[in-house]
Design an enzyme around this catalytic site. Sequence first.
Site, short mmCIF file in Angstrom:
data_model
loop_
_atom_site.label_atom_id
_atom_site.label_comp_id
_atom_site.label_asym_id
_atom_site.label_seq_id
_atom_site.Cartn_x
_atom_site.Cartn_y
_atom_site.Cartn_z
N LYS A 11 67.50 37.36 -28.77
CA LYS A 11 68.10 37.34 -27.43
C LYS A 11 67.02 37.17 -26.38
O LYS A 11 65.83 37.45 -26.64
CB LYS A 11 68.90 38.62 -27.14
CG LYS A 11 68.10 39.94 -27.13
CD LYS A 11 67.40 40.27 -25.82
CE LYS A 11 66.61 41.58 -25.88
NZ LYS A 11 65.55 41.69 -24.90
N ASP A 136 69.54 47.95 -27.48
CA ASP A 136 69.87 46.53 -27.58
C ASP A 136 70.85 46.23 -28.72
O ASP A 136 71.37 45.13 -28.81
CB ASP A 136 68.60 45.69 -27.85
CG ASP A 136 67.74 45.54 -26.61
OD1 ASP A 136 68.25 45.78 -25.49
OD2 ASP A 136 66.56 45.17 -26.76
#
Length: 302
Positions: A11, A136
């Site tokens: 990401k 995350d």
Amino acid sequence: MRAIRTRAPAKVNLSLRVMAREEDGYHQLETVFQALDLWDDVWVRPTAGGVRLELDGPEPCPPEQNLAYRAAATYLARSGIRQGVEIRLAKRMPSGGGLGGGSSDGAAVLRALDALFEGELSTEALNGLAADLGADVPFFLSPSPLALGWGRGDRLLPLPPLPSAPVLLAIPAFSVSTPEAFRELARRRADTEPARPVGALDPELAATWGQISDLAWNDFHGPVFSLKPQLGELHAAMAGTGASVVLLSGSGSSLFALYDDPDARDRAGDDLAARFTEVNWIRTRTLTEMPGVAEGATWPAR
Ligand code: C5P
């Protein structure tokens, strides 16, 4: 024996604002996550008992500390399943640079176990487990590759995916310490007024790439570029290549640039690779959907 195969994508943070520090010492964040077409491969299969992790690639920590291992151990403990699992993790993405690799591996194992044990944990329990593993991790279980995150980054609003955009990633040979980056940020905040744009992140304002380039921001730029001046230089060089957005991902050390077309990205990649030979340059693109799981996969040979 039935094996499940899935992918653990990287990401970047298209926007990252560090808000107030809470009493536990952690800062609240507001961020926009975007998954990339760059991944680790993950296979999972049932065994008689326990968790076994085989890593194909660099092994930075003991297996029990790996988020893929911890995800499986916690899943088995919380679901009360009396079987074990074997995990094979093929590391393909560079680790430790703000790309969420470890978190994504943990989420991929949860996705695979959810398929293997057919929803033994509820969606809420699975999301809770993901948040307990790391801030995350929940994003990588999100149904969309684009999401607004807040809290520690674990509160999520999935957003409609945007068309795939070309990305150039710069992976320096050194890392940035996250605690040090937060400390430097707090120290500078005490000295100066924050320059961050005011107002909360608005999901309506992340509906096109044009809007994304207006809200693109990372509060770590000032503090991290002062800790690692080479990153500031790299950022300036990337910003001079016609990219619409150039940002640190997380607190670094990875930097990423978004381009309007792949040719512009490739020209920039050639130019920058010739000038910064110590940096690992990766050409990729943003994902338009999160990876699924494949059932009945063959176990990979070593
Ligand atoms: O999450 P992680 O353990 O990598 O964080 C390392 C350190 O970074 C924390 O101990 C804290 O000092 C700082 N941090 C923070 N706010 C966050 C995340 C991390 O202050 N949201």
